[in-house]
Design an enzyme around this catalytic site. Structure first.
Site, PDB file in Angstrom:
ATOM      1  N   LYS A  30      11.230 -11.919  11.847  1.00 34.50           N
ATOM      2  CA  LYS A  30      12.165 -12.160  11.061  1.00 34.50           C
ATOM      3  C   LYS A  30      12.235 -11.043   9.896  1.00 34.50           C
ATOM      4  CE  LYS A  30      13.333 -16.834   9.977  1.00 34.50           C
ATOM      5  NZ  LYS A  30      12.667 -17.913   8.961  1.00 34.50           N
TER       6      LYS A  30
ATOM      7  N   GLY B  22      23.262  -3.579   6.642  1.00 36.39           N
ATOM      8  CA  GLY B  22      24.390  -3.943   6.153  1.00 36.39           C
ATOM      9  C   GLY B  22      24.614  -3.505   4.819  1.00 36.39           C
TER      10      GLY B  22
ATOM     11  N   ARG C 130      27.910  -0.676   3.753  1.00 38.67           N
ATOM     12  CA  ARG C 130      28.527  -1.301   2.624  1.00 38.67           C
ATOM     13  C   ARG C 130      28.763  -0.061   1.647  1.00 38.67           C
ATOM     14  NH1 ARG C 130      28.272  -3.313  -2.649  1.00 38.67           N
ATOM     15  NH2 ARG C 130      26.224  -4.274  -2.285  1.00 38.67           N
TER      16      ARG C 130
ATOM     17  N   LYS D   1       9.452  -4.356  15.430  1.00 36.56           N
ATOM     18  CA  LYS D   1      10.016  -3.014  14.946  1.00 36.56           C
ATOM     19  C   LYS D   1      10.669  -2.373  15.949  1.00 36.56           C
ATOM     20  CE  LYS D   1       7.380  -2.404  11.100  1.00 36.56           C
ATOM     21  NZ  LYS D   1       7.991  -1.847   9.903  1.00 36.56           N
TER      22      LYS D   1
ATOM     23  N   TYR E  39       5.005  -7.987  15.902  1.00 38.24           N
ATOM     24  CA  TYR E  39       4.891  -6.754  15.096  1.00 38.24           C
ATOM     25  C   TYR E  39       5.889  -5.710  15.746  1.00 38.24           C
ATOM     26  CZ  TYR E  39       3.671  -2.752  11.952  1.00 38.24           C
ATOM     27  OH  TYR E  39       3.304  -1.595  11.522  1.00 38.24           O
TER      28      TYR E  39
ATOM     29  N   THR F  24      -2.559   4.851   8.716  1.00 39.91           N
ATOM     30  CA  THR F  24      -2.504   5.688   7.355  1.00 39.91           C
ATOM     31  C   THR F  24      -3.479   4.848   6.417  1.00 39.91           C
ATOM     32  OG1 THR F  24      -0.336   6.407   7.497  1.00 39.91           O
ATOM     33  CG2 THR F  24      -1.252   6.306   5.554  1.00 39.91           C
TER      34      THR F  24
ATOM     35  N   LEU G  66      20.945  -9.041   0.293  1.00 39.50           N
ATOM     36  CA  LEU G  66      20.705  -8.522  -1.197  1.00 39.50           C
ATOM     37  C   LEU G  66      21.902  -7.830  -1.470  1.00 39.50           C
ATOM     38  CD1 LEU G  66      18.436  -7.885  -3.239  1.00 39.50           C
ATOM     39  CD2 LEU G  66      17.884  -5.928  -1.916  1.00 39.50           C
TER      40      LEU G  66
ATOM     41  N   PHE H  41       0.842  -1.270   0.075  1.00 47.47           N
ATOM     42  CA  PHE H  41      -0.184   0.148  -0.058  1.00 47.47           C
ATOM     43  C   PHE H  41       0.858   1.472  -0.052  1.00 47.47           C
ATOM     44  CE2 PHE H  41      -2.137   3.125   3.345  1.00 47.47           C
ATOM     45  CZ  PHE H  41      -2.776   3.658   2.335  1.00 47.47           C
TER      46      PHE H  41
ATOM     47  N   ARG I 199      -7.551  -4.103   7.955  1.00 48.53           N
ATOM     48  CA  ARG I 199      -7.549  -2.695   8.644  1.00 48.53           C
ATOM     49  C   ARG I 199      -8.985  -2.121   8.763  1.00 48.53           C
ATOM     50  NH1 ARG I 199      -1.303  -0.724   7.090  1.00 48.53           N
ATOM     51  NH2 ARG I 199      -1.992  -2.045   4.993  1.00 48.53           N
TER      52      ARG I 199
HETATM   53  P1  NAD Z   1       1.422  -3.338   3.184  1.00 44.53           P
HETATM   54  O1  NAD Z   1       1.315  -4.768   3.945  1.00 44.53           O
HETATM   55  O2  NAD Z   1       0.512  -2.953   2.126  1.00 44.53           O
HETATM   56  O3  NAD Z   1       3.029  -3.428   2.430  1.00 44.53           O
HETATM   57  C1  NAD Z   1       4.148  -4.153   3.186  1.00 44.53           C
HETATM   58  C2  NAD Z   1       4.743  -4.780   1.889  1.00 44.53           C
HETATM   59  O4  NAD Z   1       6.034  -5.559   2.329  1.00 44.53           O
HETATM   60  C3  NAD Z   1       4.191  -5.757   1.129  1.00 44.53           C
HETATM   61  O5  NAD Z   1       4.192  -5.557  -0.155  1.00 44.53           O
HETATM   62  C4  NAD Z   1       4.447  -7.157   1.358  1.00 44.53           C
HETATM   63  O6  NAD Z   1       4.361  -8.115   0.336  1.00 44.53           O
HETATM   64  C5  NAD Z   1       6.139  -6.605   1.679  1.00 44.53           C
HETATM   65  N1  NAD Z   1       6.791  -7.604   2.286  1.00 44.53           N
HETATM   66  C6  NAD Z   1       6.379  -8.104   3.619  1.00 44.53           C
HETATM   67  N2  NAD Z   1       7.315  -9.077   4.011  1.00 44.53           N
HETATM   68  C7  NAD Z   1       8.465  -9.031   3.084  1.00 44.53           C
HETATM   69  C8  NAD Z   1       9.664  -9.858   3.027  1.00 44.53           C
HETATM   70  N3  NAD Z   1      10.294 -10.347   3.977  1.00 44.53           N
HETATM   71  N4  NAD Z   1      10.557  -9.066   1.967  1.00 44.53           N
HETATM   72  C9  NAD Z   1      10.162  -8.550   1.186  1.00 44.53           C
HETATM   73  N5  NAD Z   1       8.931  -7.914   0.926  1.00 44.53           N
HETATM   74  C10 NAD Z   1       8.065  -8.129   2.160  1.00 44.53           C
HETATM   75  O7  NAD Z   1       1.810  -2.477   4.291  1.00 44.53           O
HETATM   76  P2  NAD Z   1       1.878  -0.944   4.401  1.00 44.53           P
HETATM   77  O8  NAD Z   1       0.453  -0.266   5.112  1.00 44.53           O
HETATM   78  O9  NAD Z   1       2.212  -0.316   3.195  1.00 44.53           O
HETATM   79  O10 NAD Z   1       3.129  -0.754   5.304  1.00 44.53           O
HETATM   80  C11 NAD Z   1       4.458  -0.347   4.878  1.00 44.53           C
HETATM   81  C12 NAD Z   1       5.182  -0.155   5.877  1.00 44.53           C
HETATM   82  O11 NAD Z   1       4.867   0.999   6.622  1.00 44.53           O
HETATM   83  C13 NAD Z   1       5.502  -1.274   6.902  1.00 44.53           C
HETATM   84  O12 NAD Z   1       6.668  -1.616   7.177  1.00 44.53           O
HETATM   85  C14 NAD Z   1       4.502  -1.039   8.082  1.00 44.53           C
HETATM   86  O13 NAD Z   1       5.019  -1.526   9.208  1.00 44.53           O
HETATM   87  C15 NAD Z   1       4.708   0.537   8.106  1.00 44.53           C
HETATM   88  N6  NAD Z   1       3.768   1.263   8.708  1.00 44.53           N
HETATM   89  C16 NAD Z   1       2.375   1.102   8.214  1.00 44.53           C
HETATM   90  C17 NAD Z   1       1.215   1.825   8.712  1.00 44.53           C
HETATM   91  C18 NAD Z   1       0.111   1.980   8.032  1.00 44.53           C
HETATM   92  O14 NAD Z   1      -0.988   2.424   8.706  1.00 44.53           O
HETATM   93  N7  NAD Z   1      -0.347   1.853   6.776  1.00 44.53           N
HETATM   94  C19 NAD Z   1       1.369   2.189   9.993  1.00 44.53           C
HETATM   95  C20 NAD Z   1       2.545   2.020  10.728  1.00 44.53           C
HETATM   96  C21 NAD Z   1       3.854   1.683  10.178  1.00 44.53           C
HETATM   97  N1  UDP Z   2     -11.392  -2.572  14.218  1.00 46.78           N
HETATM   98  C1  UDP Z   2     -12.769  -2.611  14.061  1.00 46.78           C
HETATM   99  N2  UDP Z   2     -13.341  -3.605  13.181  1.00 46.78           N
HETATM  100  C2  UDP Z   2     -12.619  -3.989  11.851  1.00 46.78           C
HETATM  101  C3  UDP Z   2     -11.232  -3.651  11.922  1.00 46.78           C
HETATM  102  C4  UDP Z   2     -10.743  -2.868  13.078  1.00 46.78           C
HETATM  103  O1  UDP Z   2     -13.435  -2.157  15.283  1.00 46.78           O
HETATM  104  O2  UDP Z   2     -13.182  -4.415  11.205  1.00 46.78           O
HETATM  105  C5  UDP Z   2     -10.706  -1.785  15.231  1.00 46.78           C
HETATM  106  C6  UDP Z   2      -9.433  -2.341  16.059  1.00 46.78           C
HETATM  107  O3  UDP Z   2     -10.320  -3.335  16.984  1.00 46.78           O
HETATM  108  C7  UDP Z   2      -8.941  -1.398  16.343  1.00 46.78           C
HETATM  109  C8  UDP Z   2      -9.402  -0.233  15.333  1.00 46.78           C
HETATM  110  O4  UDP Z   2     -10.286  -0.545  14.716  1.00 46.78           O
HETATM  111  O5  UDP Z   2      -9.472  -1.063  17.672  1.00 46.78           O
HETATM  112  C9  UDP Z   2      -7.927   0.056  14.306  1.00 46.78           C
HETATM  113  O6  UDP Z   2      -7.529  -1.497  13.557  1.00 46.78           O
HETATM  114  P1  UDP Z   2      -6.591  -1.492  12.553  1.00 46.78           P
HETATM  115  O7  UDP Z   2      -6.379  -2.962  12.433  1.00 46.78           O
HETATM  116  O8  UDP Z   2      -6.761  -0.881  11.537  1.00 46.78           O
HETATM  117  O9  UDP Z   2      -5.165  -0.901  13.187  1.00 46.78           O
HETATM  118  P2  UDP Z   2      -4.588  -0.826  14.606  1.00 46.78           P
HETATM  119  O10 UDP Z   2      -5.248  -1.838  15.625  1.00 46.78           O
HETATM  120  O11 UDP Z   2      -2.996  -1.510  14.250  1.00 46.78           O
HETATM  121  O12 UDP Z   2      -4.176   0.414  14.879  1.00 46.78           O
END
Ligand code: NAD
Ligand code: UDP
Length: 315
Positions: free
Chosen positions: A91, A102, A106, A149, A145, A175, A63, A13, A186
């Site tokens: 992991k 790394g 490099r 992180k 998670y 986001t 990589l 995303f 989500r």
């Molecule tokens: P997403 O799941 O849409 O994207 C994650 C991407 O990483 C996917 O394309 C997935 O295929 C790839 N991926 C997962 N494991 C992998 C691996 N081992 N090797 C290579 N690729 C791998 O999630 P997102 O919302 O786009 O989030 C992107 C980043 O931002 C993440 O690191 C997430 O923790 C961080 N983040 C997002 C939010 C949010 O609200 N969207 C909030 C906090 C942090």
């Molecule tokens: N949530 C909900 N219904 C859904 C999905 C999520 O009520 O169908 C709630 C969830 O329990 C949390 C909040 O919405 O309190 C945000 O959840 P999300 O999974 O988007 O993100 P995070 O909890 O990681 O902030």
């Protein structure tokens, strides 16, 4: 001349929006993804661009490439997906960070880490400043998670102190926007998809828990500004929208904006679900001259339009 930029998780995303933004700015993009939650559809419109390259690779393995900058986004972000294979999630955060750091070491290049508000756990300080150390359950289902992180942040700061790697750490708060996976799990995508299908809207718990929702374009602005900020500014810096809503308010807004016949149903609250979340963004304002511009309603209009088109196309 643009830079050669590696984006891990580039088919996800946020990653797909970032690749698009960096390409538009004239850079050469190497998108690395194992397609766990990412989709080719997210980047299909970029494939014809000669400055965009995609590599299927899991960042828990080494990589060897030559680039000028790294954005490390690879990691599933939705609780449903990161809890599907929790060991792989840890992991990805930990071994992935070691491999990418790394590489940065490099090549002597800058690397940005997509960290998260989840490092604050279920916060008992509200709103959350960057110096709050958090309240994470190390044993719970979200720990793979959250702790992954947190450890990645530790690794970033140790590589910075020990190896002088040029690091940038942002803590992203919830986001949303186009290209979220419709089955992502989500809250924003769930509610919009349920409302558009006139299915029950599933609130977990009583809906009083809060989140602060940032539209994807604002988030990408903040991320790129952080990468280009003064070299000695490492962060961590919160990037998110401080406008806070209860989950019930979000459900009502989505039903209203989609003219849906959906009814709200209440399911059980997942373990360790944070009760509240709101970023303090004073540091981002000061250091990056950044703050979000897009209000929830405006962002929801765009996101609803995206899912509407997607669902009609899949009929
Ligand atoms: P997403 O799941 O849409 O994207 C994650 C991407 O990483 C996917 O394309 C997935 O295929 C790839 N991926 C997962 N494991 C992998 C691996 N081992 N090797 C290579 N690729 C791998 O999630 P997102 O919302 O786009 O989030 C992107 C980043 O931002 C993440 O690191 C997430 O923790 C961080 N983040 C997002 C939010 C949010 O609200 N969207 C909030 C906090 C942090
Ligand atoms: N949530 C909900 N219904 C859904 C999905 C999520 O009520 O169908 C709630 C969830 O329990 C949390 C909040 O919405 O309190 C945000 O959840 P999300 O999974 O988007 O993100 P995070 O909890 O990681 O902030």
């Amino acid at each position: 001349m643009g830079k050669r930029i590696l984006v891990t998780g580039g088919a996800g995303f946020l990653g797909s929006h970032l690749c698009e933004r960096l390409l538009k700015a004239g850079n050469d993009i190497l998108c690395v993804d194992n397609f766990f939650t990412g989709r080719k559809l997210n980047i299909a419109h970029l494939l014809d661009n000669p400055y965009f390259e995609i590599l299927r690779h899991d960042i828990t393995f080494s990589l060897f490439v030559e680039v000028d900058e790294i954005y490390n986004l690879a990691c599933p972000a939705s609780p449903v997906h990161y809890q599907f294979d929790p060991v792989q999630t840890t992991k990805t955060s930990v071994m992935g960070a070691i491999n990418m750091l790394g590489l940065a070491k490099r090549l002597k290049i800058k690397i940005l880490q997509a960290s998260t508000s989840e490092i604050y756990g279920d916060p008992d300080v509200h709103p959350q400043p960057e110096n709050y150390r958090g309240n994470v359950n190390t044993l719970g289902p979200r720990a793979c998670y959250d702790e992954g992180k947190r450890c990645a942040e530790t690794l970033f700061f140790d590589y910075y102190r020990q190896n002088q790697v040029k690091i940038k750490v942002i803590r992203i708060f919830n986001t949303y926007g186009p290209r979220m996976h419709p089955n992502d799990g989500r809250v924003v995508s769930n509610f919009i998809v349920q409302a558009l299908k006139n299915e029950d809207i599933t609130i977990y718990g009583d809906g009083c828990q809060t989140r602060s929702f940032c539209y994807v374009d604002d988030l990408i602005d903040g991320m790129v500004k952080m990468m280009n900020s003064r070299i000695d500014f490492t962060g961590p810096v919160n990037i998110g929208n401080p406008d806070e809503f209860s989950i019930l308010e979000l459900a009502e807004k989505v039903i209203d904006m989609t003219n849906s016949k959906s009814k709200i149903v209440y399911n059980s609250l997942p373990e360790d679900d944070p009760r509240q979340r709101q970023p303090l963004i004073d540091l981002a304002k000061k250091e990056l001259d950044w703050e979000p511009r897009i209000k929830l309603k405006e962002g929801l209009v765009k996101t609803i339009a995206y899912f509407d088109k997607l669902l009609k196309g899949s009929d």
